[in-house]
Design an enzyme around this catalytic site. Structure first.
Site, mmCIF file in Angstrom:
data_model
loop_
_atom_site.group_PDB
_atom_site.id
_atom_site.type_symbol
_atom_site.label_atom_id
_atom_site.label_comp_id
_atom_site.label_asym_id
_atom_site.label_seq_id
_atom_site.Cartn_x
_atom_site.Cartn_y
_atom_site.Cartn_z
ATOM 1 N N GLY A 1 56.542 60.361 29.942
ATOM 2 C CA GLY A 1 56.984 59.712 29.283
ATOM 3 C C GLY A 1 56.996 59.933 27.532
ATOM 4 N N ALA B 1 52.479 71.587 15.637
ATOM 5 C CA ALA B 1 51.590 72.232 15.027
ATOM 6 C C ALA B 1 50.436 73.270 15.973
ATOM 7 C CB ALA B 1 49.706 71.022 15.728
ATOM 8 N N ARG C 1 61.022 63.412 34.017
ATOM 9 C CA ARG C 1 60.200 63.103 35.137
ATOM 10 C C ARG C 1 61.154 64.308 36.254
ATOM 11 N NH1 ARG C 1 58.635 57.745 33.053
ATOM 12 N NH2 ARG C 1 56.700 58.085 32.483
ATOM 13 N N ASP D 1 48.607 61.347 32.358
ATOM 14 C CA ASP D 1 48.040 62.553 33.527
ATOM 15 C C ASP D 1 48.609 63.219 35.013
ATOM 16 O OD1 ASP D 1 48.698 59.738 34.191
ATOM 17 O OD2 ASP D 1 47.325 59.762 35.287
ATOM 18 N N GLY D 2 50.053 63.016 34.934
ATOM 19 C CA GLY D 2 51.104 63.154 36.053
ATOM 20 C C GLY D 2 51.308 64.648 35.518
ATOM 21 N N SER D 3 51.383 64.661 33.859
ATOM 22 C CA SER D 3 52.164 66.164 33.336
ATOM 23 C C SER D 3 50.787 67.154 33.789
ATOM 24 C CB SER D 3 52.379 66.183 31.978
ATOM 25 O OG SER D 3 53.473 65.352 32.755
ATOM 26 N N THR E 1 50.506 59.807 25.187
ATOM 27 C CA THR E 1 51.314 58.840 26.078
ATOM 28 C C THR E 1 50.690 57.837 25.028
ATOM 29 O OG1 THR E 1 51.219 57.356 27.866
ATOM 30 C CG2 THR E 1 49.290 59.223 27.609
ATOM 31 N N ILE E 2 51.657 56.875 25.211
ATOM 32 C CA ILE E 2 51.746 55.392 24.589
ATOM 33 C C ILE E 2 50.560 54.692 25.304
ATOM 34 C CG2 ILE E 2 53.922 55.568 23.487
ATOM 35 C CD1 ILE E 2 54.531 53.086 25.541
ATOM 36 N N ASP E 3 49.757 54.892 26.209
ATOM 37 C CA ASP E 3 49.353 54.054 27.878
ATOM 38 C C ASP E 3 47.727 54.353 27.380
ATOM 39 O OD1 ASP E 3 51.726 52.685 28.683
ATOM 40 O OD2 ASP E 3 52.035 54.558 30.311
ATOM 41 N N ASP F 1 45.837 56.188 28.485
ATOM 42 C CA ASP F 1 44.907 55.463 29.939
ATOM 43 C C ASP F 1 44.464 57.382 30.709
ATOM 44 O OD1 ASP F 1 47.021 56.851 29.988
ATOM 45 O OD2 ASP F 1 48.436 55.452 32.096
ATOM 46 N N ARG G 1 55.278 35.356 15.727
ATOM 47 C CA ARG G 1 54.490 34.382 14.767
ATOM 48 C C ARG G 1 54.866 33.637 14.769
ATOM 49 N NH1 ARG G 1 49.621 32.562 17.187
ATOM 50 N NH2 ARG G 1 49.356 34.862 17.580
ATOM 51 N N MET H 1 54.778 47.120 27.065
ATOM 52 C CA MET H 1 54.594 47.981 28.176
ATOM 53 C C MET H 1 52.693 48.292 28.754
ATOM 54 S SD MET H 1 57.033 50.912 27.112
ATOM 55 C CE MET H 1 58.083 50.956 28.892
ATOM 56 N N GLY H 2 53.096 49.080 29.847
ATOM 57 C CA GLY H 2 52.086 49.311 30.447
ATOM 58 C C GLY H 2 51.734 48.520 31.627
ATOM 59 N N ARG H 3 52.571 49.857 32.658
ATOM 60 C CA ARG H 3 53.036 49.969 34.370
ATOM 61 C C ARG H 3 51.134 49.944 34.841
ATOM 62 N NH1 ARG H 3 57.616 53.723 36.595
ATOM 63 N NH2 ARG H 3 58.613 51.707 34.595
HETATM 64 P P1 ADP Z 1 52.337 60.948 32.908
HETATM 65 O O1 ADP Z 1 52.642 62.745 32.364
HETATM 66 O O2 ADP Z 1 52.547 60.134 31.098
HETATM 67 O O3 ADP Z 1 51.559 60.503 33.587
HETATM 68 P P2 ADP Z 1 54.277 60.982 35.152
HETATM 69 O O4 ADP Z 1 53.315 60.502 35.967
HETATM 70 O O5 ADP Z 1 55.417 60.920 35.436
HETATM 71 O O6 ADP Z 1 54.078 61.199 33.948
HETATM 72 O O7 ADP Z 1 54.082 62.590 35.635
HETATM 73 C C1 ADP Z 1 55.257 63.479 34.480
HETATM 74 C C2 ADP Z 1 55.433 64.468 35.558
HETATM 75 O O8 ADP Z 1 55.006 65.073 36.069
HETATM 76 C C3 ADP Z 1 56.482 64.059 37.330
HETATM 77 O O9 ADP Z 1 57.710 64.132 37.363
HETATM 78 C C4 ADP Z 1 56.042 65.521 37.736
HETATM 79 O O10 ADP Z 1 57.024 66.464 37.791
HETATM 80 C C5 ADP Z 1 54.707 66.191 37.138
HETATM 81 N N1 ADP Z 1 54.049 65.680 38.051
HETATM 82 C C6 ADP Z 1 52.829 64.359 38.014
HETATM 83 N N2 ADP Z 1 51.919 64.855 39.512
HETATM 84 C C7 ADP Z 1 52.071 65.713 40.026
HETATM 85 C C8 ADP Z 1 51.739 66.611 40.822
HETATM 86 N N3 ADP Z 1 50.256 65.653 41.476
HETATM 87 N N4 ADP Z 1 51.908 67.134 41.191
HETATM 88 C C9 ADP Z 1 52.250 67.783 40.828
HETATM 89 N N5 ADP Z 1 53.100 67.756 39.588
HETATM 90 C C10 ADP Z 1 53.363 66.447 39.413
HETATM 91 O O1 F6P Z 2 53.908 55.781 30.083
HETATM 92 C C1 F6P Z 2 54.042 54.972 29.469
HETATM 93 C C2 F6P Z 2 55.505 54.465 29.901
HETATM 94 O O2 F6P Z 2 55.908 53.620 28.425
HETATM 95 C C3 F6P Z 2 54.413 52.965 30.388
HETATM 96 O O3 F6P Z 2 53.690 52.205 29.680
HETATM 97 C C4 F6P Z 2 55.513 52.494 31.359
HETATM 98 O O4 F6P Z 2 55.427 51.650 32.681
HETATM 99 C C5 F6P Z 2 56.277 53.095 31.309
HETATM 100 O O5 F6P Z 2 56.092 54.311 30.663
HETATM 101 C C6 F6P Z 2 57.602 53.433 32.024
HETATM 102 O O6 F6P Z 2 58.400 54.340 31.852
HETATM 103 P P1 F6P Z 2 60.240 54.963 32.297
HETATM 104 O O7 F6P Z 2 60.810 53.655 31.699
HETATM 105 O O8 F6P Z 2 60.304 56.338 31.028
HETATM 106 O O9 F6P Z 2 60.143 54.792 33.665
#
Ligand code: ADP
Ligand code: F6P
Length: 325
Positions: free
Chosen positions: A11, A22, A72, A103-105, A126-128, A130, A155, A170-172
């Site tokens: 995201g 930077a 993604r 964290d996914g990235s 990330t805006i979350d 987390d 308000r 936001m915040g899944r």
């Molecule tokens: P974020 O980085 O914001 O947490 P995602 O969880 O959607 O967002 O992860 C972003 C991308 O990182 C995924 O679409 C995928 O390409 C990669 N990724 C996430 N988890 C893994 C994993 N366990 N192994 C390898 N690549 C991953």
């Molecule tokens: O990780 C940031 C975030 O905006 C979360 O708060 C939200 O749940 C998710 O991404 C939504 O992602 P998208 O709409 O891009 O699937």
């Protein structure tokens, strides 16, 4: 290390552009070539790799989104796909990578390092808010400020009409945006995924709070709800309140919180983390995330980050309840 590449993934978050700027300018200032990879890991697989010069990142510090764009890329979970990505990076003689994302990235970044021995630095974007081992993530402050500005507007109308509003933020999986937006906006109730309160109990608590507010003459009642709460959406929660005789309105802030010009705080954070990530690579650190811990910026190994749950401030929730009477 001669050639450094940077990408944004997952995201988008306001301030990512300041971080890209930077990274590019610190790399160039240190005599390295810097490349921008467009569209995250998906773009890497399509060899969307472009040289960056100082003017490539001119006039972007104030812009939301990411000039490199993001994606993604589910295929990146496959080792064979990552092998292809490593081959592409080797073909372009990239010998250091900066990944700006969540964290996914970082899981993808960790795999690139462990499977290809590529030096990789992560910048928490990330805006979350987390990600463990960092007090801050790029974009959170902007998202919360956007949320608060919108709640202030809600308000005004709510108190003119004696209305109850359900405001979805936001915040899944994370309630941090809800918590900070709720406290900053003076919300009467805040619902977050972390507390996992059973539906009935949560609705009971909201009703009690609405009734208490009405008794003491409150003219509006704002309930901030993180999108990941177990009600299946704020519209369903509105239905549950209607069943109990209330007449709530709903506002879904959604992706408005992910866009917009970054706050001063996010610009500064992104600029510092971007610069430090390049210095870390150049000093020989092989992998990890640059994060803020107290007054320091530290590099923490991806392995530690991906093993730990993000923190949640239970005590903030208590403060919110106390202040909302
Ligand atoms: P974020 O980085 O914001 O947490 P995602 O969880 O959607 O967002 O992860 C972003 C991308 O990182 C995924 O679409 C995928 O390409 C990669 N990724 C996430 N988890 C893994 C994993 N366990 N192994 C390898 N690549 C991953
Ligand atoms: O990780 C940031 C975030 O905006 C979360 O708060 C939200 O749940 C998710 O991404 C939504 O992602 P998208 O709409 O891009 O699937």
């Amino acid at each position: 290390m001669r050639k450094i590449a940077v990408l944004t993934s997952g995201g988008d978050a306001p301030g990512m552009n300041a971080a890209i700027r930077a990274v590019v300018r610190t790399g160039l200032a240190n005599g390295r070539e810097v490349f921008g990879i467009h569209r995250g890991y998906a773009g890497l697989l399509e060899e969307m790799i472009h040289p960056m010069v100082p003017s490539s990142v001119a006039n972007i510090i104030q812009r939301g989104g990411t000039i490199l764009r993001t994606s993604r890329c589910p295929e990146f979970h496959e080792k064979s796909t990552r092998k292809k990505a490593l081959q592409i990076l080797a073909k372009h003689q990239i010998d250091g990578l900066v990944v700006i994302g969540g964290d996914g990235s970082f899981r993808g970044a960790q795999a690139l390092h462990s499977e290809g021995r590529l030096p990789v630095m992560g910048i928490p974007g990330t805006i979350d808010l987390d990600i463990p081992f960092t007090d801050e993530t790029i974009g959170f402050d902007t998202a919360v400020n956007t949320g608060i500005q919108l709640i202030d507007k809600i308000r005004d109308t709510a108190s003119s009409h004696d209305r109850i509003f359900l405001v979805e933020v936001m915040g899944r999986h994370s309630g941090m945006i809800a918590l900070h937006t709720g406290i900053g906006g003076g919300a009467e109730s805040i619902l977050v995924p972390e507390t996992n309160l059973p539906k009935k109990e949560a609705v009971d608590e909201i009703c009690k709070s609405i009734d208490r507010g009405a008794r003491r003459g409150k003219t509006s009642h704002i309930i901030v709800v993180a999108e990941g709460c177990a009600f299946g959406g704020v519209t369903k929660l509105a239905g549950l309140l209607e069943d109990r005789g209330y007449d709530p309105r709903i506002a879904i802030l959604g992706h408005t919180q992910r866009g917009g010009s970054p706050t001063a705080h996010d610009r500064l954070l992104a600029s510092v983390l971007g610069a430090v990530s390049v210095h870390a690579l150049l000093s020989g650190i092989k992998e990890g995330m640059v994060g803020v811990q107290g007054n320091d910026v530290k590099v923490v190994s991806f392995q530690k980050i991906t093993k730990k749950q993000p923190r949640f401030s239970e005590d903030f929730l208590e403060i919110a309840k106390t202040l909302a009477v």
